[in-house]
Design an enzyme around this catalytic site. Structure first.
Site, PDB file in Angstrom:
ATOM      1  CE  LYS A 166      -2.665   3.339   1.834  1.00  0.00           C
ATOM      2  NZ  LYS A 166      -2.123   4.670   2.259  1.00  0.00           N
ATOM      3  CB  SER A 222       0.183   7.532  13.124  1.00  0.00           C
ATOM      4  OG  SER A 222      -0.982   6.928  12.586  1.00  0.00           O
ATOM      5  N   GLY A 226      -1.838   2.618  12.875  1.00  0.00           N
ATOM      6  CA  GLY A 226      -1.345   1.264  13.100  1.00  0.00           C
ATOM      7  C   GLY A 226      -2.240   0.464  14.013  1.00  0.00           C
ATOM      8  CD  GLU A 245       9.250   1.873  13.389  1.00  0.00           C
ATOM      9  OE1 GLU A 245       9.556   3.088  13.419  1.00  0.00           O
ATOM     10  OE2 GLU A 245       9.838   1.049  12.674  1.00  0.00           O
ATOM     11  CB  CYS A 282      10.721   5.951  13.860  1.00  0.00           C
ATOM     12  SG  CYS A 282      12.047   4.951  13.156  1.00  0.00           S
ATOM     13  CD  GLU A 375       6.765   9.641  17.423  1.00  0.00           C
ATOM     14  OE1 GLU A 375       7.657   9.667  16.561  1.00  0.00           O
ATOM     15  OE2 GLU A 375       5.912   8.735  17.488  1.00  0.00           O
TER      16      GLU A 375
END
Length: 509
Positions: A166, A222, A226, A245, A282, A375
């Site tokens: 994707k 994100s 996710g 992740e 990240c 984050e």
């Protein structure tokens, strides 16, 4: 209804460059997955598979100039950074080709019958086989290394699994170009092009995770996106592994002795790490515990000077820019939060780096200060000033899972004198990679690498970087009392493929 167009957009101006494709319909996703499933046998021969991976790397190398130009136009990450990332991607493909040739990832174990054991042991022969079609969700911040030809794709193909990718909407033109390179490499080894599928669009991503022929998925992005896909993977009639992740604060603890010994060096290093790639890594350090006192003050001055000299930069898209500006406003509004260098808008399309300071005891409170433990994607970090080790430990105890956790020690502490070992023990439960006297940005592609961590850093215990990433796309199968004529060649006694294995309890290489 006509399919929605997919546009390539220049983040430096916010203007559309060109229409690249159209968003895939449910029927088109179904076609791509079924086509990939139908040709999975084309990857069965390990020699062909490794040759394909090397050809893919060579093809990307050959197309480097055009790929980097397109990537820069869509991401604003710059030719130097992107050229290095492409080189890393090619190295990763070749590294997985070597792993395929070696064959240790198959984990071959053979046990001959032993009637005298308790209980008796029959003839048992075990190895690992590919799961099937893997759905890969590309990342925004690494258009090469974590996208169409990135680690998830490379490791899945190495395992013998076709992929349907994707594409990320931030670099659709690059995604199309890279997919074509991979398909040409496949054709060079008489592998059908359908081993690498590519679809565009949000709804295509939703359809992909629910397709009954998709056997596993890999995601980098994100927490919100996710987690939604993770839940969808688990809610299927037949749940599948989802290796995501999602997000990471990547805490850093600076000891009082380290600050006293090399405050200026640590401050400058922190500035470089938190602003690298406009803070879009990240593993960017998002929370730094710095002692109160003269050493910590010197560290902050060094950090202030270095961050003040950092040029404004462009984030990957305007949505991320809006989220960054909203995030810094929310943090700046909290009582006792100060900004020695104020992060924010650097222009119509850019952002300026900065950092916040806050007393560490605020981070042990319930309520609004919890946002400082989340984050914030972009060039900003939070420096928490602690008065003693107990206060620092109390903050660490509140943190969620992370990709990395770092500690800056003095030379004496690093030599085993003091609490260095205790601090490592406190950080180890927080992360998949513990960093000492270095910064977490930069994830080497190496056999011992681990890029993962407790939730929400990742949704599994696996790594997405390094050779063992291949394990995500395999499952073990044991054959019991199977006639020699019916056994896979990998499990024959005479080892015609020369594989590393454990044979009757003895490790053979």
């Amino acid at each position: 209804m006509a399919a929605a167009p997919v546009w390539s957009v220049d983040p430096r101006t916010g203007k559309r460059r060109e229409q690249v494709a159209v968003e895939a319909t449910a029927e088109e996703v179904d076609t791509a997955v079924r086509a990939a499933h139908a040709v999975r046998g084309a990857l069965a021969d390990r020699a062909v598979r490794s040759a394909f991976l090397r050809s893919a790397a060579a093809g990307l190398d050959a197309a480097r100039d055009g790929l980097v130009e397109t990537a820069d136009a869509e991401t604003a990450l710059g030719p130097v950074r992107l050229t290095g990332e492409l080189a890393r991607t090619c190295y990763q493909l070749r590294a997985f080709a070597d792993i395929v040739d070696e064959g240790a990832f198959l984990d071959v174990v053979i046990d001959h019958p032993d009637a005298g054991a308790t209980p008796p042991v029959p003839d048992l022969r075990r190895h690992k086989v590919p799961l099937g079609v893997v759905a890969v969700y590309s990342a925004s911040n690494f258009p090469f290394a974590f996208s169409v030809a990135g680690g998830d794709t490379a490791s899945a193909l190495a395992a013998g699994c076709p992929v349907v990718v994707k594409a990320h909407p931030d670099h659709p033109a690059l995604s199309e170009l890279v997919a074509k390179v991979l398909r040409r490499a496949a054709a060079a080894h008489v592998i059908p092009a359908d081993v690498v599928g590519l679809v565009h669009g949000f709804e295509a991503g939703v359809e992909l995770i629910g397709h009954p022929l998709v056997a596993a998925a890999g995601f980098t992005g994100s927490v919100r996106g996710g987690r939604a896909l993770f839940d969808a993977a688990a809610a299927r009639p037949v749940p599948i592994p989802f290796h995501g992740e999602l997000g990471s604060l990547n805490p850093v603890l600076v000891t009082e002795a380290a600050a006293a010994e090399r405050a200026e060096e640590i401050g400058a290093g922190l500035a470089g790490s938190m602003t690298l790639g406009v803070g879009q890594f990240c593993v960017k350090p998002g929370l730094v515990l710095v002692p109160s006192g003269a050493g910590g003050d010197r560290l902050l001055k060094s950090l202030t000077d270095a961050v003040s000299d950092t040029d404004a930069g462009v984030l990957l898209d305007h949505r991320m820019r809006d989220d960054f500006l909203a995030g810094v406003r929310e943090r700046a509004a909290l009582a006792d939060v100060e900004s020695p260098v104020t992060p924010g808008a650097g222009g119509e399309h850019t952002v300026s780096a900065g950092f916040f300071t806050v007393p560490a005891d605020r981070l042990t409170e319930e309520g609004a200060y919890g946002v400082l433990l989340e984050e914030c994607f972009g060039p900003v970090t939070v420096v928490a000033r602690y008065t003693d080790e107990e206060q620092a430990t109390a903050v660490l105890s509140r943190l969620p899972g992370n990709l990395t956790a770092s500690v800056q020690l003095s030379s004496r502490e690093a030599a085993g004198q003091g609490r260095g070992a205790d601090l490592l023990a406190a950080l180890t439960p927080l992360a998949g990679r513990v960093v000492v006297n270095a910064w977490p940005t930069g994830v080497a592609v190496a056999p011992a690498q681990h890029h993962g961590g407790p939730y929400p850093a990742t949704t599994s215990t696996s790594t997405s970087v390094g050779g063992t990433a291949i394990e995500r796309w395999l499952r073990p199968v044991t054959y019991q009392n199977t006639p020699t004529a019916l056994l896979p060649r990998e499990l024959l006694d005479d080892n015609p493929l020369g594989l590393p294995r454990r044979f009757n309890g003895v490790l053979e290489r």
